[in-house]
Design a protein around this motif. Structure first.
Motif, PDB file in Angstrom:
ATOM      1  N   LEU A 180      15.540   6.166  -6.320  1.00 21.45           N
ATOM      2  CA  LEU A 180      15.497   6.826  -5.015  1.00 21.45           C
ATOM      3  C   LEU A 180      15.851   5.846  -3.906  1.00 21.45           C
ATOM      4  O   LEU A 180      16.565   6.201  -2.960  1.00 21.45           O
ATOM      5  N   GLN A 181      15.386   4.606  -4.017  1.00 19.27           N
ATOM      6  CA  GLN A 181      15.753   3.611  -3.009  1.00 19.27           C
ATOM      7  C   GLN A 181      17.259   3.396  -2.990  1.00 19.27           C
ATOM      8  O   GLN A 181      17.876   3.350  -1.909  1.00 19.27           O
ATOM      9  N   ARG A 182      17.877   3.279  -4.166  1.00 20.04           N
ATOM     10  CA  ARG A 182      19.338   3.106  -4.235  1.00 20.04           C
ATOM     11  C   ARG A 182      20.041   4.283  -3.573  1.00 20.04           C
ATOM     12  O   ARG A 182      21.009   4.109  -2.819  1.00 20.04           O
ATOM     13  N   LEU A 183      19.572   5.496  -3.845  1.00 17.26           N
ATOM     14  CA  LEU A 183      20.210   6.682  -3.282  1.00 17.26           C
ATOM     15  C   LEU A 183      20.127   6.668  -1.762  1.00 17.26           C
ATOM     16  O   LEU A 183      21.132   6.942  -1.071  1.00 17.26           O
ATOM     17  N   LEU A 184      18.965   6.363  -1.206  1.00 19.99           N
ATOM     18  CA  LEU A 184      18.807   6.350   0.253  1.00 19.99           C
ATOM     19  C   LEU A 184      19.712   5.297   0.882  1.00 19.99           C
ATOM     20  O   LEU A 184      20.317   5.533   1.945  1.00 19.99           O
ATOM     21  N   GLU A 209       5.885   6.071  -2.256  1.00 20.26           N
ATOM     22  CA  GLU A 209       5.994   4.798  -2.966  1.00 20.26           C
ATOM     23  C   GLU A 209       7.336   4.125  -2.666  1.00 20.26           C
ATOM     24  O   GLU A 209       7.409   2.903  -2.523  1.00 20.26           O
ATOM     25  N   THR A 210       8.393   4.916  -2.558  1.00 20.73           N
ATOM     26  CA  THR A 210       9.710   4.355  -2.275  1.00 20.73           C
ATOM     27  C   THR A 210       9.792   3.820  -0.853  1.00 20.73           C
ATOM     28  O   THR A 210      10.329   2.729  -0.609  1.00 20.73           O
ATOM     29  N   LEU A 211       9.256   4.573   0.109  1.00 21.58           N
ATOM     30  CA  LEU A 211       9.238   4.083   1.490  1.00 21.58           C
ATOM     31  C   LEU A 211       8.434   2.791   1.591  1.00 21.58           C
ATOM     32  O   LEU A 211       8.825   1.849   2.299  1.00 21.58           O
ATOM     33  N   ARG A 212       7.322   2.734   0.898  1.00 19.30           N
ATOM     34  CA  ARG A 212       6.489   1.521   0.896  1.00 19.30           C
ATOM     35  C   ARG A 212       7.258   0.356   0.284  1.00 19.30           C
ATOM     36  O   ARG A 212       7.227  -0.770   0.799  1.00 19.30           O
ATOM     37  N   GLN A 213       7.965   0.617  -0.808  1.00 19.05           N
ATOM     38  CA  GLN A 213       8.740  -0.425  -1.478  1.00 19.05           C
ATOM     39  C   GLN A 213       9.847  -0.949  -0.575  1.00 19.05           C
ATOM     40  O   GLN A 213      10.067  -2.169  -0.481  1.00 19.05           O
ATOM     41  N   ILE A 214      10.552  -0.046   0.094  1.00 16.59           N
ATOM     42  CA  ILE A 214      11.608  -0.449   1.028  1.00 16.59           C
ATOM     43  C   ILE A 214      11.028  -1.320   2.135  1.00 16.59           C
ATOM     44  O   ILE A 214      11.610  -2.346   2.524  1.00 16.59           O
ATOM     45  N   GLU A 215       9.876  -0.914   2.636  1.00 12.82           N
ATOM     46  CA  GLU A 215       9.252  -1.627   3.748  1.00 12.82           C
ATOM     47  C   GLU A 215       8.786  -3.018   3.345  1.00 12.82           C
ATOM     48  O   GLU A 215       8.863  -3.970   4.139  1.00 12.82           O
ATOM     49  N   ILE A 216       8.292  -3.157   2.134  1.00 10.21           N
ATOM     50  CA  ILE A 216       7.843  -4.466   1.661  1.00 10.21           C
ATOM     51  C   ILE A 216       9.024  -5.427   1.553  1.00 10.21           C
ATOM     52  O   ILE A 216       8.922  -6.615   1.869  1.00 10.21           O
ATOM     53  N   GLU A 217      10.179  -4.912   1.125  1.00  9.89           N
ATOM     54  CA  GLU A 217      11.372  -5.746   1.007  1.00  9.89           C
ATOM     55  C   GLU A 217      11.936  -6.140   2.367  1.00  9.89           C
ATOM     56  O   GLU A 217      12.439  -7.248   2.547  1.00  9.89           O
ATOM     57  N   ASP A 218      11.857  -5.208   3.329  1.00 10.30           N
ATOM     58  CA  ASP A 218      12.460  -5.464   4.649  1.00 10.30           C
ATOM     59  C   ASP A 218      11.654  -4.702   5.694  1.00 10.30           C
ATOM     60  O   ASP A 218      11.789  -3.492   5.842  1.00 10.30           O
ATOM     61  N   ARG A 219      10.821  -5.403   6.421  1.00  8.09           N
ATOM     62  CA  ARG A 219       9.926  -4.788   7.399  1.00  8.09           C
ATOM     63  C   ARG A 219      10.715  -3.971   8.426  1.00  8.09           C
ATOM     64  O   ARG A 219      11.677  -4.450   9.030  1.00  8.09           O
ATOM     65  N   ARG A 242      -3.085   6.741   2.678  1.00  4.97           N
ATOM     66  CA  ARG A 242      -3.395   5.871   3.817  1.00  4.97           C
ATOM     67  C   ARG A 242      -2.952   4.436   3.526  1.00  4.97           C
ATOM     68  O   ARG A 242      -2.449   3.744   4.412  1.00  4.97           O
ATOM     69  N   SER A 243      -3.135   3.996   2.283  1.00  4.74           N
ATOM     70  CA  SER A 243      -2.716   2.648   1.912  1.00  4.74           C
ATOM     71  C   SER A 243      -1.204   2.509   1.994  1.00  4.74           C
ATOM     72  O   SER A 243      -0.685   1.480   2.458  1.00  4.74           O
ATOM     73  N   GLN A 244      -0.482   3.535   1.571  1.00  2.86           N
ATOM     74  CA  GLN A 244       0.986   3.510   1.634  1.00  2.86           C
ATOM     75  C   GLN A 244       1.457   3.453   3.087  1.00  2.86           C
ATOM     76  O   GLN A 244       2.344   2.666   3.436  1.00  2.86           O
TER      77      GLN A 244
END
Length: 363
Positions: A180-184, A209-219, A242-244
């Protein structure tokens, strides 16, 4: 008790015919044909039932189907093709395009976007117990019923497509995050001006989970490549949600959650996970009141399991489809824009709740 809950899910789902992508040539598309692009981390379906099955593959496959809407289609209704598909009553594919590489897919999307003034894309992520064809047809139906002007892209993660496959589907959601990250990122690189990410059921866990993953890689990147998020009946633990959110610097705006206290599927899911409720059937909205989100309470709509009222309820579709300027209503102070919103508006710290009802008068 857990066995009885699982059995109840299986019995309800067993009464529902399953959907697949069926290609029928020479169909009259006068009622409307919707182009639906897709990226999937499913393996090809070896059973012959559908195009893609429930197996997992690390790389993504890409393509597009042109899907015909039945001429007598009723808003909110989906009729899947059977062994003898009938285009006059069923959603069927009229054409198929396959892209051998991610680059070919991105190029096709880029060329399509250049022909559209808005250059907008809606990405749909299906939920639990879903086949490839069901997700494709669902996006075609939503695009038709809401008259969505942008390009529809379906991200099909490898659901088992079985009511007893909840654990498999949960693991598949985690497996599918990179796809999903690749697609976005591909959609953004293709030149999309606006990207709205829509998730349903456990597919919303994949979205978050994907939005969180993207954010961790690049704020800050999540809100740069995704302009809006819509979570429909989210099957997500509230504390996990809430954690995400806490890892995302700025939430995409708007960030909309459709929830219903009458969602029977989520009530069963909550019991299976030992909780009282999930985000999609939250009763105490104060638990997310500090978040910059908009909650649509659709408890008075829906039918059956009440797990997809946004797509299944003709009454709710009529209400939402009749609202003009709803997008602008999410900008700024909602308390001063009640005339644009179809229901009772409650401001809860940073969050806003809109309680919809069948008797709402639209202005």
């Amino acid at each position: 008790m857990r066995f009885l809950v699982t059995l109840a899910i299986a019995l309800v789902a067993a009464c529902t015919p399953r959907g697949a992508m069926v290609l029928v040539e020479g169909v009259d598309g006068s009622a409307g044909v919707r182009q639906v692009y897709f990226a999937t981390t499913r393996t090809p379906d070896e059973t012959g039932f559908d195009i893609y099955g429930s197996g997992r593959q690390e790389h993504s496959s890409y393509g597009r189907f042109d899907i015909s809407v039945p001429p007598d289609h009723t808003t909110g209704d989906i009729t899947y093709p059977g062994p003898d598909p009938d285009p006059t009553t069923d959603f069927v594919a009229t054409d198929r395009f396959t892209y051998a590489t991610a680059r070919a897919f991105q190029t096709a999307l880029q060329q399509d976007l250049r022909t559209r003034p808005d250059r907008s894309v809606v990405v749909f992520v299906h939920g639990y117990n879903s086949t490839f064809g069901e997700g494709m047809i669902r996006l075609a139906q939503l695009s038709h019923d809401f008259d969505v002007p942008g390009i529809g892209v379906h991200y099909s993660w490898p659901s088992l497509g079985n009511p007893l496959g909840y654990s498999y589907d949960h693991d598949s959601v985690l497996f599918a995050r990179d796809g999903l990250q690749r697609l976005l990122e591909q959609i953004a690189d293709a030149g999309a001006r606006e990207v709205v990410l829509v998730g349903h059921s456990i597919g919303t866990l994949l979205v978050m989970e994907t939005l969180r993953q993207i954010e961790i890689e690049d704020r800050g990147e999540a809100s740069r490549i995704v302009d809006g998020v819509i979570l429909i009946s989210p099957d997500v633990d509230i504390d996990v949600f809430r954690s995400q959110v806490s890892r995302i610097e700025t939430l995409p705006d708007p960030f909309v959650i459709f929830h219903s206290r009458r969602d029977r599927a989520l009530a069963l899911s909550a019991r299976l996970t030992g909780q009282n409720e999930r985000l999609g059937n939250i009763s105490d909205v104060g638990r997310v009141a500090d978040l910059d989100v908009t909650l649509f309470d659709v408890s008075q709509f829906g039918q059956g399991l009440n797990h997809f009222p946004v797509g299944d309820s003709p009454a709710l579709l009529a209400v939402l489809g009749s609202v003009r300027g709803l997008g602008s209503a999410f900008e700024g102070d909602l308390s001063g824009r009640t005339g644009l919103l179809p229901g009772t508006v409650l401001t809860l710290q940073n969050a806003t709740q809109i309680i919809l009802s069948p008797g709402t008068v639209l202005r």
